[in-house]
Scaffold this motif. Sequence first.
Motif, mmCIF file in Angstrom:
data_model
loop_
_atom_site.group_PDB
_atom_site.id
_atom_site.type_symbol
_atom_site.label_atom_id
_atom_site.label_comp_id
_atom_site.label_asym_id
_atom_site.label_seq_id
_atom_site.Cartn_x
_atom_site.Cartn_y
_atom_site.Cartn_z
ATOM 1 N N VAL A 154 0.853 -1.192 0.000
ATOM 2 C CA VAL A 154 0.000 0.000 0.000
ATOM 3 C C VAL A 154 0.884 1.236 0.000
ATOM 4 O O VAL A 154 1.831 1.335 0.794
ATOM 5 C CB VAL A 154 -0.926 0.030 1.233
ATOM 6 C CG1 VAL A 154 -1.854 1.243 1.172
ATOM 7 C CG2 VAL A 154 -1.721 -1.255 1.369
ATOM 8 N N VAL A 155 0.586 2.177 -0.889
ATOM 9 C CA VAL A 155 1.257 3.477 -0.893
ATOM 10 C C VAL A 155 0.181 4.545 -0.700
ATOM 11 O O VAL A 155 -0.710 4.694 -1.538
ATOM 12 C CB VAL A 155 2.026 3.730 -2.202
ATOM 13 C CG1 VAL A 155 2.691 5.104 -2.162
ATOM 14 C CG2 VAL A 155 3.066 2.638 -2.434
ATOM 15 N N SER A 156 0.257 5.246 0.418
ATOM 16 C CA SER A 156 -0.709 6.297 0.738
ATOM 17 C C SER A 156 -0.007 7.643 0.767
ATOM 18 O O SER A 156 1.117 7.747 1.264
ATOM 19 C CB SER A 156 -1.348 6.063 2.120
ATOM 20 O OG SER A 156 -2.076 4.856 2.158
ATOM 21 N N SER A 157 -0.662 8.669 0.236
ATOM 22 C CA SER A 157 -0.103 10.011 0.341
ATOM 23 C C SER A 157 -0.285 10.519 1.765
ATOM 24 O O SER A 157 -1.238 10.156 2.461
ATOM 25 C CB SER A 157 -0.782 10.957 -0.639
ATOM 26 O OG SER A 157 -2.132 11.152 -0.281
ATOM 27 N N ALA A 158 0.632 11.342 2.208
ATOM 28 C CA ALA A 158 0.543 11.918 3.549
ATOM 29 C C ALA A 158 -0.777 12.660 3.688
ATOM 30 O O ALA A 158 -1.191 13.400 2.802
ATOM 31 C CB ALA A 158 1.715 12.868 3.787
ATOM 32 N N GLY A 159 -1.474 12.446 4.803
ATOM 33 C CA GLY A 159 -2.781 13.061 5.023
ATOM 34 C C GLY A 159 -3.929 12.135 4.712
ATOM 35 O O GLY A 159 -5.071 12.418 5.061
ATOM 36 N N ALA A 160 -3.633 11.000 4.061
ATOM 37 C CA ALA A 160 -4.704 10.061 3.707
ATOM 38 C C ALA A 160 -5.250 9.327 4.913
ATOM 39 O O ALA A 160 -6.310 8.706 4.833
ATOM 40 C CB ALA A 160 -4.179 9.035 2.692
ATOM 41 N N GLU A 161 -4.547 9.398 6.048
ATOM 42 C CA GLU A 161 -4.960 8.641 7.222
ATOM 43 C C GLU A 161 -5.858 9.416 8.172
ATOM 44 O O GLU A 161 -6.183 8.938 9.251
ATOM 45 C CB GLU A 161 -3.715 8.169 8.002
ATOM 46 C CG GLU A 161 -2.814 7.272 7.178
ATOM 47 C CD GLU A 161 -3.574 6.122 6.547
ATOM 48 O OE1 GLU A 161 -4.054 5.253 7.299
ATOM 49 O OE2 GLU A 161 -3.704 6.098 5.320
ATOM 50 N N GLY A 162 -6.252 10.638 7.806
ATOM 51 C CA GLY A 162 -7.093 11.423 8.693
ATOM 52 C C GLY A 162 -8.497 10.863 8.827
ATOM 53 O O GLY A 162 -9.053 10.314 7.893
ATOM 54 N N ARG A 163 -9.075 10.985 10.010
ATOM 55 C CA ARG A 163 -10.444 10.523 10.258
ATOM 56 C C ARG A 163 -11.352 11.702 10.565
ATOM 57 O O ARG A 163 -10.917 12.717 11.092
ATOM 58 C CB ARG A 163 -10.482 9.557 11.457
ATOM 59 C CG ARG A 163 -9.958 8.189 11.156
ATOM 60 C CD ARG A 163 -10.088 7.286 12.356
ATOM 61 N NE ARG A 163 -9.137 7.621 13.384
ATOM 62 C CZ ARG A 163 -9.034 6.978 14.537
ATOM 63 N NH1 ARG A 163 -9.837 5.982 14.806
ATOM 64 N NH2 ARG A 163 -8.139 7.322 15.429
ATOM 65 N N ALA A 164 -12.637 11.540 10.295
ATOM 66 C CA ALA A 164 -13.609 12.576 10.636
ATOM 67 C C ALA A 164 -13.761 12.663 12.151
ATOM 68 O O ALA A 164 -13.721 11.669 12.850
ATOM 69 C CB ALA A 164 -14.965 12.251 10.002
ATOM 70 N N SER A 165 -13.944 13.893 12.662
ATOM 71 C CA SER A 165 -14.177 14.053 14.091
ATOM 72 C C SER A 165 -15.668 13.917 14.361
ATOM 73 O O SER A 165 -16.499 14.327 13.556
ATOM 74 C CB SER A 165 -13.683 15.435 14.554
ATOM 75 O OG SER A 165 -14.369 16.443 13.845
ATOM 76 N N LEU A 166 -16.017 13.368 15.514
ATOM 77 C CA LEU A 166 -17.424 13.149 15.851
ATOM 78 C C LEU A 166 -17.977 14.312 16.670
ATOM 79 O O LEU A 166 -17.308 14.851 17.549
ATOM 80 C CB LEU A 166 -17.566 11.843 16.648
ATOM 81 C CG LEU A 166 -17.151 10.581 15.895
ATOM 82 C CD1 LEU A 166 -17.307 9.367 16.803
ATOM 83 C CD2 LEU A 166 -17.975 10.391 14.636
#
Length: 230
Positions: free
Chosen positions: A147-159
């Motif tokens: 897997v190659v992900s660009s930086a910032g791709a791991e952010g999650r929505a805040s609840l």
Amino acid sequence: PPHLEVKAGGKAQTIASLKETTTPLRIAILDADQGTGAYQAGIGRFMQTLIGRAEFSLTSVIIQPDKVTEYSPDGRVLSEGLSRLGQRGRQIGAQLLEATNEAAGTVNAEGKRPVILVTRLGGEGTTNLQSKDVMERLRKSRAILYVVSSAGAEGRASLSNYSETSPVQQQQALRESESSEAWQQLSLVLGDGSNETGGRHDIVVATTLTQAVQKIANELRHQYEVTYEG
């Protein structure tokens, strides 16, 4: 050749032979780039490095998985498919877990080394799939997951605080909750799946996307077959 140690049942084994493998690769490429074409050049270099040693399928995952090219070793067919992975209308909400699950069901073939390569920018959509089910299918496929992900791709929505919000805000909070749950399911597969299968999950900046994919191609080109006495 690398220095290797082989263990079976926790005991070191004597290596009888070590050589670069000539077994051809069967590679499913899943390009979840939000329609930007960000990975087009990297995927092109990846295929150029392994052409003649592999067959590839190309799947564009902007929203639903779209099979661009079925498994093929033909450079002309692959070049045509690659041309369809350029800029094609930016959107988020990719069904990447579904695409990975589908790839795990097709990538294994007798006499081939199965590999799944995921390139992604993030912003994936909700899913009804469970990570444990996708992981089980991935194990059965015997594929290596990269897997190659660009930086910032791991952010999650805040609840939001659900109990203190308006109906409109509550609907938004519900969507965020579904998105967060989907992110967790996907994160487990991309992280644990890549580790368990002998691949990895690289998080890179935009200027190194092509180099990251190329590095994986070089590793696949120089894999070894090991025979040991046991």
